[in-house]
Design a protein around this motif. Structure first.
Motif, PDB file in Angstrom:
ATOM      1  N   UNK A  44      -1.285  31.175  35.386  1.00  0.00           N
ATOM      2  CA  UNK A  44      -2.413  31.827  34.745  1.00  0.00           C
ATOM      3  C   UNK A  44      -2.809  33.111  35.464  1.00  0.00           C
ATOM      4  N   UNK A  45      -2.533  33.215  36.765  1.00  0.00           N
ATOM      5  CA  UNK A  45      -2.948  34.373  37.537  1.00  0.00           C
ATOM      6  C   UNK A  45      -1.913  35.482  37.561  1.00  0.00           C
ATOM      7  N   UNK A  46      -0.836  35.330  36.824  1.00  0.00           N
ATOM      8  CA  UNK A  46       0.255  36.294  36.890  1.00  0.00           C
ATOM      9  C   UNK A  46      -0.049  37.501  36.014  1.00  0.00           C
ATOM     10  N   UNK A  47       0.099  38.683  36.590  1.00  0.00           N
ATOM     11  CA  UNK A  47      -0.037  39.912  35.824  1.00  0.00           C
ATOM     12  C   UNK A  47       1.324  40.303  35.254  1.00  0.00           C
ATOM     13  N   UNK A  48       1.354  40.874  34.064  1.00  0.00           N
ATOM     14  CA  UNK A  48       2.643  41.324  33.518  1.00  0.00           C
ATOM     15  C   UNK A  48       3.158  42.534  34.283  1.00  0.00           C
ATOM     16  N   UNK A  49       4.443  42.520  34.565  1.00  0.00           N
ATOM     17  CA  UNK A  49       5.037  43.667  35.247  1.00  0.00           C
ATOM     18  C   UNK A  49       5.127  44.827  34.263  1.00  0.00           C
ATOM     19  N   UNK A  50       4.610  46.000  34.606  1.00  0.00           N
ATOM     20  CA  UNK A  50       4.660  47.138  33.680  1.00  0.00           C
ATOM     21  C   UNK A  50       6.091  47.633  33.505  1.00  0.00           C
ATOM     22  N   UNK A  51       6.571  47.611  32.285  1.00  0.00           N
ATOM     23  CA  UNK A  51       7.954  48.024  32.005  1.00  0.00           C
ATOM     24  C   UNK A  51       8.013  49.539  31.900  1.00  0.00           C
ATOM     25  N   UNK A  52       8.154  50.205  33.046  1.00  0.00           N
ATOM     26  CA  UNK A  52       8.254  51.667  33.096  1.00  0.00           C
ATOM     27  C   UNK A  52       9.719  52.047  33.243  1.00  0.00           C
ATOM     28  N   UNK A  53      10.180  52.933  32.390  1.00  0.00           N
ATOM     29  CA  UNK A  53      11.574  53.367  32.466  1.00  0.00           C
ATOM     30  C   UNK A  53      11.806  54.097  33.786  1.00  0.00           C
ATOM     31  N   UNK A  54      12.773  53.642  34.602  1.00  0.00           N
ATOM     32  CA  UNK A  54      13.047  54.334  35.864  1.00  0.00           C
ATOM     33  C   UNK A  54      13.494  55.777  35.682  1.00  0.00           C
ATOM     34  N   UNK A  55      13.976  56.107  34.481  1.00  0.00           N
ATOM     35  CA  UNK A  55      14.421  57.475  34.193  1.00  0.00           C
ATOM     36  C   UNK A  55      13.276  58.219  33.518  1.00  0.00           C
ATOM     37  N   UNK A  56      12.839  59.303  34.128  1.00  0.00           N
ATOM     38  CA  UNK A  56      11.737  60.084  33.572  1.00  0.00           C
ATOM     39  C   UNK A  56      12.206  60.932  32.400  1.00  0.00           C
ATOM     40  N   UNK A  89      10.987  50.898  39.819  1.00  0.00           N
ATOM     41  CA  UNK A  89      12.358  50.396  39.713  1.00  0.00           C
ATOM     42  C   UNK A  89      12.422  48.866  39.733  1.00  0.00           C
ATOM     43  N   UNK A  90      11.317  48.203  40.050  1.00  0.00           N
ATOM     44  CA  UNK A  90      11.323  46.746  40.142  1.00  0.00           C
ATOM     45  C   UNK A  90      12.179  46.235  41.271  1.00  0.00           C
ATOM     46  N   UNK A 140      11.154  41.370  36.878  1.00  0.00           N
ATOM     47  CA  UNK A 140      12.274  41.016  35.997  1.00  0.00           C
ATOM     48  C   UNK A 140      13.618  40.940  36.713  1.00  0.00           C
ATOM     49  N   UNK A 141      13.765  41.667  37.829  1.00  0.00           N
ATOM     50  CA  UNK A 141      15.045  41.659  38.548  1.00  0.00           C
ATOM     51  C   UNK A 141      15.100  40.578  39.622  1.00  0.00           C
ATOM     52  N   UNK A 142      14.018  39.795  39.760  1.00  0.00           N
ATOM     53  CA  UNK A 142      13.984  38.741  40.775  1.00  0.00           C
ATOM     54  C   UNK A 142      14.182  37.381  40.123  1.00  0.00           C
ATOM     55  N   UNK A 197       3.089  42.195  44.812  1.00  0.00           N
ATOM     56  CA  UNK A 197       3.614  43.556  44.590  1.00  0.00           C
ATOM     57  C   UNK A 197       3.585  44.325  45.908  1.00  0.00           C
ATOM     58  N   UNK A 198       4.459  43.940  46.811  1.00  0.00           N
ATOM     59  CA  UNK A 198       4.414  44.471  48.173  1.00  0.00           C
ATOM     60  C   UNK A 198       4.682  45.974  48.216  1.00  0.00           C
ATOM     61  N   UNK A 199       5.360  46.506  47.201  1.00  0.00           N
ATOM     62  CA  UNK A 199       5.576  47.955  47.159  1.00  0.00           C
ATOM     63  C   UNK A 199       4.237  48.687  47.108  1.00  0.00           C
ATOM     64  N   UNK A 200       3.274  48.114  46.365  1.00  0.00           N
ATOM     65  CA  UNK A 200       1.960  48.736  46.258  1.00  0.00           C
ATOM     66  C   UNK A 200       1.180  48.584  47.564  1.00  0.00           C
ATOM     67  N   UNK A 201       1.379  47.473  48.258  1.00  0.00           N
ATOM     68  CA  UNK A 201       0.747  47.316  49.568  1.00  0.00           C
ATOM     69  C   UNK A 201       1.245  48.407  50.524  1.00  0.00           C
ATOM     70  N   UNK A 202       2.557  48.629  50.503  1.00  0.00           N
ATOM     71  CA  UNK A 202       3.129  49.636  51.390  1.00  0.00           C
ATOM     72  C   UNK A 202       2.689  51.038  50.999  1.00  0.00           C
ATOM     73  N   UNK A 203       2.600  51.302  49.700  1.00  0.00           N
ATOM     74  CA  UNK A 203       2.132  52.613  49.251  1.00  0.00           C
ATOM     75  C   UNK A 203       0.718  52.875  49.755  1.00  0.00           C
ATOM     76  N   UNK A 204      -0.119  51.833  49.732  1.00  0.00           N
ATOM     77  CA  UNK A 204      -1.499  51.979  50.187  1.00  0.00           C
ATOM     78  C   UNK A 204      -1.571  52.170  51.699  1.00  0.00           C
ATOM     79  N   UNK A 205      -0.872  51.302  52.450  1.00  0.00           N
ATOM     80  CA  UNK A 205      -0.980  51.334  53.913  1.00  0.00           C
ATOM     81  C   UNK A 205      -0.222  52.506  54.519  1.00  0.00           C
TER      82      UNK A 205
END
Length: 276
Positions: free
Chosen positions: A2-14, A154-155, A171-173, A180-188
């Motif tokens: 119930x606590x899971x957020x959906x992973x935003x499907x952003x195209x890695x190619x801009x 890139x997930x 999706x790749x795991x 979302x440890x990538x966001x933790x690292x981006x912040x810190x």
């Protein structure tokens, strides 16, 4: 679940036009380098930060250093990833070393590559090495932040399983909710470290103490990375090391120790008096 957020499907190619494609990952490096160049120029151009002797380099020196920095980041980052994280894979297929568009860059390798570039460039221009490193160090934090955000898009480099309200299924795991440890690292590594360095570069003439800002950067990044590693899933080809350490922790420990030693040495020197 119930606590899971959906992973935003952003195209890695801009942008993709025929065989030509611009990825968010590449754009993060480009914007990070350009911002670092702009911010370093502002530091050098501000006489209030350097004391009566002024900045030991010119703005034009930083313009010339951009190319050196770019080569150091890309070559060092890629070789660091090859040597530290997946040497067996690249020995089996050496040509894949050049396929940087698939990701696979090491901060610690990029750090060493950039430091070598700074040493060589500083000596060629007769600039104090530590002063150049002090100027560049605060400038790389935005690039670190953008790079981690690109990892998130890139997930990849996802976190460990967790039950926090913001956990996501990558999706790749697998189907486990993960940090979302990538966001933790981006912040810190990006936002927090930038603010800390900004605080020190703009008070008490710390830029006039060669090595002080470099020491704060080394300590700050190492601590941020070690904390983030507690939430980040280790690379599958390496896993956990002895004592539950990860490769990221192991590579950050020497950086932390070196930063502390450098800070102690620098603080024993007097701070130059401000100009009247």
């Amino acid at each position: 679940m119930l606590n899971v957020l959906p992973f935003p499907a952003i195209n890695p190619v801009l942008i993709e036009i025929g065989p030509f494609a611009i990825r968010w990952y590449a754009l993060a490096y480009i914007v990070g380098i350009l911002f670092g160049w702009w911010y370093a120029r502002r530091l050098v151009s501000n006489p209030r930060l350097w004391g009566p002797s002024g900045a030991p380099m010119r703005v034009v020196d930083l313009d010339d250093f951009v190319v050196w920095a770019t080569v150091g980041i890309i070559v060092g980052g890629r070789l660091g990833y090859v040597l530290f994280y997946d040497l067996g894979k690249f020995l089996a297929a050496p040509l894949t070393i050049f396929e940087v568009w698939h990701g696979g860059m090491s901060f610690h390798g990029g750090f060493l590559g950039t430091v070598i570039a700074m040493i060589l460039f500083a000596r060629s221009r007769k600039i104090p090495v530590w002063s150049l490193i002090d100027t560049i160090a605060p400038s790389v934090t935005v690039g670190l932040c953008l790079g981690r955000l690109a990892n998130f898009v890139n997930g990849e480099l996802w976190g460990r399983p967790g039950d926090v309200p913001w956990a996501m299924v990558f999706p790749n795991a697998d189907l486990q909710p993960r940090h979302p440890s990538q966001l933790y690292e981006a912040l810190l590594e990006g936002v927090v470290l930038f603010l800390v360095l900004r605080f020190f570069t703009h008070r008490q003439l710390r830029l006039s103490q060669p090595g002080f800002i470099s020491a704060i950067f080394a300590i700050g990044y190492a601590l941020a990375r070690i904390v983030s590693e507690f939430f980040r899933e280790p690379d599958i080809q390496i896993g956990y090391l002895a004592g539950g350490l990860t490769m990221g922790m192991l590579l950050s420990l020497p950086l932390l120790i070196a930063g502390i030693i450098l800070l102690v040495v620098v603080l024993r020197r007097p701070v130059p008096a401000p100009a009247s």
